[in-house]
Design a protein around this motif. Structure first.
Motif, mmCIF file in Angstrom:
data_model
loop_
_atom_site.group_PDB
_atom_site.id
_atom_site.type_symbol
_atom_site.label_atom_id
_atom_site.label_comp_id
_atom_site.label_asym_id
_atom_site.label_seq_id
_atom_site.Cartn_x
_atom_site.Cartn_y
_atom_site.Cartn_z
ATOM 1 N N UNK A 87 42.249 37.706 47.081
ATOM 2 C CA UNK A 87 41.689 38.971 46.626
ATOM 3 C C UNK A 87 42.821 39.387 45.552
ATOM 4 N N UNK A 88 43.972 39.391 45.441
ATOM 5 C CA UNK A 88 45.113 39.384 44.293
ATOM 6 C C UNK A 88 44.622 38.437 43.390
ATOM 7 N N UNK A 89 44.380 37.211 43.725
ATOM 8 C CA UNK A 89 44.296 36.012 42.754
ATOM 9 C C UNK A 89 42.993 36.600 41.823
ATOM 10 N N UNK A 90 41.882 36.860 42.611
ATOM 11 C CA UNK A 90 40.526 37.265 41.912
ATOM 12 C C UNK A 90 40.751 38.418 41.038
ATOM 13 N N UNK A 91 41.457 39.426 41.593
ATOM 14 C CA UNK A 91 41.795 40.647 40.634
ATOM 15 C C UNK A 91 42.519 40.396 39.529
ATOM 16 N N UNK A 92 43.744 39.591 39.542
ATOM 17 C CA UNK A 92 44.497 39.319 38.395
ATOM 18 C C UNK A 92 43.662 38.344 37.459
ATOM 19 N N UNK A 93 42.898 37.174 37.980
ATOM 20 C CA UNK A 93 42.198 36.681 36.858
ATOM 21 C C UNK A 93 40.999 37.471 36.240
ATOM 22 N N UNK A 94 40.425 38.216 36.814
ATOM 23 C CA UNK A 94 39.338 39.169 36.327
ATOM 24 C C UNK A 94 40.049 40.156 35.245
ATOM 25 N N UNK A 95 40.917 40.430 35.660
ATOM 26 C CA UNK A 95 41.716 41.598 34.676
ATOM 27 C C UNK A 95 42.386 40.649 33.339
ATOM 28 N N UNK A 96 42.972 39.439 33.581
ATOM 29 C CA UNK A 96 43.326 38.770 32.422
ATOM 30 C C UNK A 96 41.979 38.337 31.494
ATOM 31 N N UNK A 97 40.964 38.108 31.914
ATOM 32 C CA UNK A 97 39.840 37.684 31.136
ATOM 33 C C UNK A 97 39.315 38.764 30.391
ATOM 34 N N UNK A 98 39.342 39.902 31.272
ATOM 35 C CA UNK A 98 38.699 41.156 30.533
ATOM 36 C C UNK A 98 39.603 41.554 29.499
ATOM 37 N N UNK A 99 41.081 41.360 29.774
ATOM 38 C CA UNK A 99 42.125 41.943 28.650
ATOM 39 C C UNK A 99 41.762 40.874 27.447
ATOM 40 N N UNK A 100 41.280 39.835 27.775
ATOM 41 C CA UNK A 100 41.256 38.982 26.369
ATOM 42 C C UNK A 100 39.637 38.745 25.899
ATOM 43 N N UNK A 101 38.920 39.849 26.152
ATOM 44 C CA UNK A 101 37.693 40.236 25.743
ATOM 45 C C UNK A 101 36.618 39.338 26.351
ATOM 46 N N UNK A 102 36.974 38.742 27.544
ATOM 47 C CA UNK A 102 35.816 38.084 28.251
ATOM 48 C C UNK A 102 35.379 38.780 29.608
ATOM 49 N N UNK A 103 34.442 39.625 29.459
ATOM 50 C CA UNK A 103 34.017 40.585 30.494
ATOM 51 C C UNK A 103 32.896 40.052 31.422
ATOM 52 N N UNK A 104 32.186 39.039 30.711
ATOM 53 C CA UNK A 104 30.816 38.874 31.657
ATOM 54 C C UNK A 104 31.233 38.184 33.017
ATOM 55 N N UNK A 124 34.956 34.845 50.438
ATOM 56 C CA UNK A 124 34.098 35.432 49.264
ATOM 57 C C UNK A 124 35.139 35.360 48.043
ATOM 58 N N UNK A 125 36.354 36.081 48.337
ATOM 59 C CA UNK A 125 37.243 36.357 47.299
ATOM 60 C C UNK A 125 37.821 34.761 46.718
ATOM 61 N N UNK A 126 38.191 34.122 47.790
ATOM 62 C CA UNK A 126 38.725 32.682 47.334
ATOM 63 C C UNK A 126 37.751 31.838 46.535
ATOM 64 N N UNK A 127 36.520 31.772 46.837
ATOM 65 C CA UNK A 127 35.415 31.226 45.932
ATOM 66 C C UNK A 127 35.275 31.671 44.697
ATOM 67 N N UNK A 128 35.211 33.020 44.572
ATOM 68 C CA UNK A 128 35.113 33.846 43.103
ATOM 69 C C UNK A 128 36.297 33.606 42.488
ATOM 70 N N UNK A 129 37.704 33.589 42.937
ATOM 71 C CA UNK A 129 38.886 33.302 42.285
ATOM 72 C C UNK A 129 38.847 31.931 41.710
ATOM 73 N N UNK A 130 38.228 30.956 42.603
ATOM 74 C CA UNK A 130 38.582 29.481 42.009
ATOM 75 C C UNK A 130 37.393 29.405 40.828
ATOM 76 N N UNK A 131 36.400 30.027 40.839
ATOM 77 C CA UNK A 131 35.312 29.944 39.747
ATOM 78 C C UNK A 131 36.196 30.451 38.460
#
Length: 390
Positions: free
Chosen positions: A293-310, A361-368
């Motif tokens: 879950x922490x990996x998923x949240x970090x990667x999602x925030x890094x992508x959002x902070x660099x203008x990749x929201x989708x 669930x979170x591991x698969x999403x974080x890997x993607x």
């Protein structure tokens, strides 16, 4: 006789036709001029050649494309485009080094605030009893949510504003809240449902059949500070390498270890916080589901902070729906003739425990998202300065 002399010979006619066929049509004498006209707004708005290079890369221009414009790479092509744009008759200034994000006291303190408030709420839960506890939970969750929001609006985890920012952030925020709520209540709920419950709401007591997982939640709140520092190290390191590199492939090769290093550093910090919180609170650390879950949240925030929201929105939604489907399928299996619906959930819980559902669930999403971040966050256009204060 005269007509025979004036008629051209067959060999000469063939040579002339071959020469006309072999002569290619000449393209524009200045191919860079056409590119300048196509991207004039970008070139006029840019403050240095690097911004033009990043913009060209975002439009699909690569080093191979730059070779068609008689340049060795996109950076060289961007320098010519920058020099050609008229700037009120003034000579083009020399390219300045990229501004490196500064460590500011406001975002440093704000990144520590969620962990501090989370520690206070968890301590209050262990010290209070009776009717005071529900009130403490409601007030504490409200204060912690405000602190997390403030931490994400400043510093290296800040998302750039856009016309669709609020619309996209609403669904992402709802999925994130669900994932965090499941980290606290989900494992106990799923085990209770599989065993035939739940018979009552959670009370937070140690012997409650529906226990609260406070150690993972507190570790995730404390991890806001390491997440901000890792994002800062990634951005600062990418800016320094962007100023030194002379090609897009060279920058990508230099940026990939930065991304993986920041990601590994955050996971190490989160694992240490889980060990600390689990030991102090005498609770299971729940490493698999919390680390994923922490990996998923970090990667999602890094992508959002660099203008990749989708991609982050899709990944968070997929993980949240998977977690929601697990207890729903277990409950649906109680209906007559629908026992087969609960078979996958029962199998996972019996073999690997209720924590296997969020971990999967979170591991698969974080890997993607990690694969997506490796492809997008290692591009020059992801780290070019946008003019916003940092």
């Amino acid at each position: 006789m005269a007509s025979a002399q004036e008629a051209p010979s067959p060999s000469r006619t063939a040579v002339d036709a071959a020469s006309r066929t072999a002569t290619p049509r000449r393209g524009p004498a200045d191919p860079v001029k056409a590119l300048l006209h196509r991207h004039r707004d970008l070139c006029e708005r840019a403050v240095d050649p690097l911004e033009i290079a990043a913009g060209l890369e975002a439009h699909g221009v690569t080093d191979r494309t730059a070779a068609r414009f008689r340049h060795r790479d996109v950076f060289s092509l961007a320098e010519e485009l920058y020099a050609r744009v008229p700037r009120d008759g003034e000579p083009a200034p020399a390219a300045e080094p990229l501004p490196t994000p500064r460590v500011r006291a406001d975002w440093v303190l704000l990144s520590l605030l969620p962990g501090a408030l989370g520690t206070a709420v968890v301590a209050g839960l262990h010290l209070t009893h009776g009717r005071v506890r529900p009130l403490l939970v409601v007030v504490g969750l409200f204060m912690v949510s405000l602190a997390v929001r403030a931490a994400l609006r400043r510093g290296p985890l800040r998302a750039p504003l856009g016309t669709r920012a609020w619309r996209a952030a609403a669904g992402t925020r709802a999925c994130t809240l669900w994932l965090l709520g499941y980290a606290v209540l989900g494992d106990g709920l799923l085990r209770s449902v599989v065993e035939g419950g739940p018979d009552s709401l959670p009370t937070g007591a140690a012997d409650d059949p529906w226990p609260l997982a406070t150690a993972p939640a507190l570790a995730l709140l404390l991890a806001c500070a390491p997440a901000a520092w890792c994002a800062h190290l990634l951005t600062a390191g990418a800016r320094r390498r962007l100023a030194r590199c002379r090609g897009l492939d060279e920058f990508t090769a230099a940026a990939q270890p930065l991304l993986w290093g920041a990601f590994a550093l955050f996971l190490g910090a989160l694992a240490a916080l889980l060990t600390l919180c689990g030991g102090l609170l005498h609770e299971p650390a729940a490493y698999p589901q919390t680390l994923t879950l922490g990996a998923l949240l970090l990667l999602a925030r890094l992508l959002t902070a660099h203008r990749r929201r989708y991609a982050p929105a899709l990944a968070l939604a997929a993980a949240a729906m998977t977690e929601a489907a697990a207890p729903a399928l277990a409950l649906a299996g109680r209906l007559p003739g629908c026992a087969f619906l609960a078979t996958p959930v029962d199998t996972l819980v019996d073999k690997w425990g209720p924590g296997s559902v969020p971990a999967l669930a979170c591991g698969t999403a974080a890997l993607v998202l990690l694969l997506h971040a490796t492809r997008t966050l290692t591009r020059a256009s992801a780290h070019a300065p946008t003019g916003a204060p940092e």
